[in-house]
Motif scaffolding. Structure first.
Motif, short mmCIF file in Angstrom:
data_model
loop_
_atom_site.label_atom_id
_atom_site.label_comp_id
_atom_site.label_asym_id
_atom_site.label_seq_id
_atom_site.Cartn_x
_atom_site.Cartn_y
_atom_site.Cartn_z
N TRP A 142 1.51 1.40 17.77
CA TRP A 142 2.50 0.97 16.87
C TRP A 142 2.24 1.35 15.48
N ASP A 143 1.12 1.20 14.74
CA ASP A 143 0.71 1.47 13.52
C ASP A 143 0.50 3.02 13.47
N LEU A 144 -0.47 3.48 14.08
CA LEU A 144 -1.09 4.79 13.87
C LEU A 144 -0.23 6.05 14.58
N VAL A 153 14.25 8.67 8.99
CA VAL A 153 12.82 7.89 9.29
C VAL A 153 11.76 8.61 8.64
N GLY A 154 10.50 7.82 8.20
CA GLY A 154 9.58 8.43 7.32
C GLY A 154 8.43 9.04 8.35
N HIS A 155 8.79 9.97 9.11
CA HIS A 155 7.75 10.81 9.76
C HIS A 155 7.15 11.63 8.84
N ILE A 199 11.70 -3.71 -5.11
CA ILE A 199 12.13 -5.06 -4.44
C ILE A 199 11.09 -5.74 -3.75
N ASP A 200 10.27 -6.84 -3.85
CA ASP A 200 9.50 -7.30 -3.25
C ASP A 200 9.19 -8.83 -3.45
N ARG A 201 9.10 -9.45 -2.38
CA ARG A 201 9.22 -10.79 -2.38
C ARG A 201 8.02 -11.50 -3.14
N GLN A 253 3.51 -11.25 -7.54
CA GLN A 253 2.43 -10.60 -8.02
C GLN A 253 2.48 -9.23 -8.01
N ARG A 254 3.05 -8.60 -6.78
CA ARG A 254 3.21 -7.21 -6.61
C ARG A 254 4.25 -6.58 -7.40
N LEU A 255 5.18 -7.35 -7.76
CA LEU A 255 6.38 -6.90 -8.70
C LEU A 255 5.50 -6.65 -10.02
N TYR A 305 0.77 -1.28 -0.07
CA TYR A 305 -0.03 -0.03 -0.12
C TYR A 305 0.97 1.28 -0.05
N TRP A 306 1.92 1.25 0.81
CA TRP A 306 2.48 2.50 1.03
C TRP A 306 3.90 2.61 0.25
N GLY A 307 4.33 1.33 0.14
CA GLY A 307 5.59 1.50 -0.95
C GLY A 307 5.36 1.63 -2.25
N SER A 308 4.17 1.45 -2.85
CA SER A 308 3.68 1.88 -4.20
C SER A 308 3.70 3.06 -4.25
N PRO A 331 6.58 -4.34 6.11
CA PRO A 331 5.92 -4.59 7.44
C PRO A 331 6.98 -4.15 8.35
N PRO A 332 6.55 -3.43 9.67
CA PRO A 332 7.48 -3.03 10.62
C PRO A 332 8.43 -4.10 11.02
N ALA A 333 8.03 -5.33 11.44
CA ALA A 333 8.74 -6.14 12.11
C ALA A 333 10.16 -6.46 11.09
N LEU A 334 10.08 -5.98 9.86
CA LEU A 334 11.01 -6.34 9.11
C LEU A 334 12.02 -5.29 8.80
N HIS A 335 11.66 -3.91 9.24
CA HIS A 335 12.32 -2.79 9.34
C HIS A 335 14.02 -3.03 9.59
N ALA A 336 14.23 -3.44 10.99
CA ALA A 336 15.50 -3.48 11.35
C ALA A 336 16.32 -4.52 10.54
N1 LIG Z 1 4.16 7.37 6.46
C1 LIG Z 1 2.88 6.84 6.23
O1 LIG Z 1 2.09 7.56 6.21
C2 LIG Z 1 2.44 5.48 6.04
C3 LIG Z 1 1.14 4.90 5.75
C4 LIG Z 1 1.09 3.85 5.73
C5 LIG Z 1 2.18 2.56 5.91
N2 LIG Z 1 3.12 3.15 6.26
C6 LIG Z 1 4.28 2.29 6.85
O2 LIG Z 1 4.71 1.58 5.49
C7 LIG Z 1 5.10 0.43 5.70
C8 LIG Z 1 4.51 -0.68 4.80
O3 LIG Z 1 3.20 -0.79 4.92
P1 LIG Z 1 2.09 -1.28 3.96
O4 LIG Z 1 0.70 -0.80 4.59
O5 LIG Z 1 2.17 -0.67 2.79
O6 LIG Z 1 2.24 -2.80 4.21
P2 LIG Z 1 1.67 -3.77 3.16
O7 LIG Z 1 1.68 -5.01 3.47
O8 LIG Z 1 0.75 -3.13 2.11
O9 LIG Z 1 3.12 -3.92 1.93
C9 LIG Z 1 4.15 -4.73 2.45
C10 LIG Z 1 5.15 -5.07 1.44
O10 LIG Z 1 6.43 -5.65 1.92
C11 LIG Z 1 6.45 -6.83 1.19
N3 LIG Z 1 7.63 -7.54 1.72
C12 LIG Z 1 7.40 -8.43 2.86
N4 LIG Z 1 8.65 -8.76 3.30
C13 LIG Z 1 9.60 -8.30 2.45
C14 LIG Z 1 10.84 -8.57 2.12
N5 LIG Z 1 11.74 -9.22 2.88
N6 LIG Z 1 11.44 -8.22 1.21
C15 LIG Z 1 10.58 -7.41 0.00
N7 LIG Z 1 9.56 -7.35 0.28
C16 LIG Z 1 8.82 -7.50 1.32
C17 LIG Z 1 5.04 -7.63 1.08
O11 LIG Z 1 5.23 -8.50 -0.03
C18 LIG Z 1 4.31 -6.27 0.46
O12 LIG Z 1 3.98 -6.08 -0.80
C19 LIG Z 1 4.93 -0.16 7.20
O13 LIG Z 1 6.15 0.16 7.99
C20 LIG Z 1 3.74 0.88 7.38
O14 LIG Z 1 3.91 1.46 9.04
C21 LIG Z 1 3.49 4.58 6.55
#
Ligand SMILES: NC(=O)c1ccc[n+]([C@@H]2O[C@H](COP(=O)([O-])OP(=O)(O)OC[C@H]3O[C@@H](n4cnc5c(N)ncnc54)[C@H](O)[C@@H]3O)[C@@H](O)[C@H]2O)c1
Length: 354
Positions: free
Chosen positions: A166-168, A120-122, A35-37, A40-42, A15-18, A73-78
């Motif tokens: 943690w999300d919002l 950081v993306g604040h 880069i996405d695993r 279909q997303r690619l 959702y947000w990476g796009s 997803p946040p758990a993979l950020h680090a």
């Molecule tokens: N700044 C903002 O306003 C805002 C808004 C929404 C989300 N976010 C943040 O953006 C991040 C993504 O949220 P989202 O809602 O887009 O999640 P999402 O689940 O829609 O997308 C996550 C994507 O990551 C991919 N992925 C998972 N593991 C991977 C890996 N090891 N390598 C490559 N790709 C991988 C998944 O296939 C998926 O396409 C989160 O950290 C969320 O907190 C920020």
């Protein structure tokens, strides 16, 4: 002759990476690799942006990139960010910077060790309406700030790996810290999970600030019928509301207030206060997409080596507040955050602004 392109990988095309891909792909001299695993997303990325490169694993791309945006997803950020920074890549990590204080600290250290920029993306610290609200507070127009109230509610996107706080709440904690030039030192929480059995899906936070004295109250929910994105600042002289879902009046300043009054003991109709009513004014705030401002700033930092306005330390401070909300939630008592009181955050100083 054109500039050498800056090669940026966006890890996670969800959702947000796009949205990052759309923004970065529109910037001059930026070459984007998605880069996405998930293949279909690619395929979707290729169909929407035929000029981007694609890859399934960041490990295969480390040599071919200058920087990454981590939007997994946040758990993979680090883990993803460490991999990138240890390979010498500048890194912009979505909020929250990490899902534990230890991981966030490791990221700040890795950026120093590898001499790369960590940001950081604040997003709201790059939002012109938030800048305007800060300008109004700093001008003294509202008088002494009594409290701030923030609400981020909707029928939201339930997350697998974190609760609604943690999300919002990273957004609201970063907004109120930015507005008050101070990170909360104590947090209290009332949270509840309603659907499924995993994470809290609605919560109220009370954040205390040592210097300003004004508390902030934050309400976040994935379980609310209406989309509300609102920050109310109540001052002694005036009050202001920032409504992010309004098209053309995102900020309103209310010339209203309440003063203590002399109570006439003989009259049963008197209130213990007197009321002031005046104009409601909505200052013009030119719309500029916050994500565009944020990502353009990141690219500038990558190119020039300058320190981002929301650096890793800022992300770490907000993670400390989030971690304190976990403690407060489990003990039922207020928890100290241990965050630096005045956190590095330069967007407040207007340096990104035109
Ligand atoms: N700044 C903002 O306003 C805002 C808004 C929404 C989300 N976010 C943040 O953006 C991040 C993504 O949220 P989202 O809602 O887009 O999640 P999402 O689940 O829609 O997308 C996550 C994507 O990551 C991919 N992925 C998972 N593991 C991977 C890996 N090891 N390598 C490559 N790709 C991988 C998944 O296939 C998926 O396409 C989160 O950290 C969320 O907190 C920020």
């Amino acid at each position: 002759m054109g500039r050498t392109p800056t090669r940026v990988g966006v890890v996670g095309y969800g959702y947000w990476g796009s949205k990052h891909v759309r923004v970065l792909n529109s910037l001059p001299d930026v070459e984007v690799t998605v880069i996405d695993r998930d293949e279909q997303r690619l395929r979707e990325a290729m169909s929407n942006f035929p000029n981007v490169r694609i890859a399934t694993d960041i490990a295969d791309e480390l040599e071919a990139l200058d920087a990454v945006v981590v939007a997994t997803p946040p758990a993979l950020h680090a883990s993803v960010s460490l991999q990138a920074m240890n390979a010498g890549l500048h890194t912009l990590v979505e909020k929250p910077l990490a899902t534990s204080v230890e991981d966030a600290e490791a990221l700040v250290t890795a950026a120093e060790t590898n001499n790369v920029r960590l940001m950081v993306g604040h997003t709201f610290e790059y939002n012109p309406a938030v800048w305007k609200l800060k300008e109004i507070i700093s001008s003294g127009e509202l008088g002494r700030i009594l409290y701030i109230d923030a609400a981020r509610l909707a029928l939201g996107r339930y997350q697998y790996d974190c609760n609604v706080i943690w999300d919002l709440a990273p957004h609201d904690i970063s907004i109120v810290s930015y507005l008050l030039d101070e990170v909360p030192h104590r947090a209290s929480v009332w949270a509840q999970h309603n659907i499924g059995n995993v994470h809290a899906d609605m919560a109220y936070l009370r954040l205390e600030f040592q210097n300003s004295g004004a508390p902030a109250f934050v309400q976040v929910s994935w379980l609310h019928p209406e989309k509300i994105r609102r920050v109310t600042v109540v001052g002694e002289k005036k009050m202001a509301i920032y409504n992010d879902v309004s098209d053309n009046e995102r900020i309103r300043i209310y010339d209203v207030g309440v003063d203590p009054a002399q109570v006439d003991e003989g009259s049963s109709h008197d209130y213990p206060v007197s009321y002031r009513f005046g104009d409601i004014v909505s200052p013009y705030v030119q719309f500029r997409e916050p994500l565009m401002l944020q990502d353009s700033h990141f690219i500038e930092c990558v190119r020039t080596g300058k320190e981002p306005q929301t650096p890793g330390q800022r992300g770490l401070d907000i993670v400390k507040v989030l971690a304190a909300t976990d403690v407060a939630n489990s003990t039922g008592a207020p928890a100290e955050t241990g965050a630096s009181l005045v956190s590095a955050s330069g967007a407040g100083n207007g340096r990104v602004r035109p």
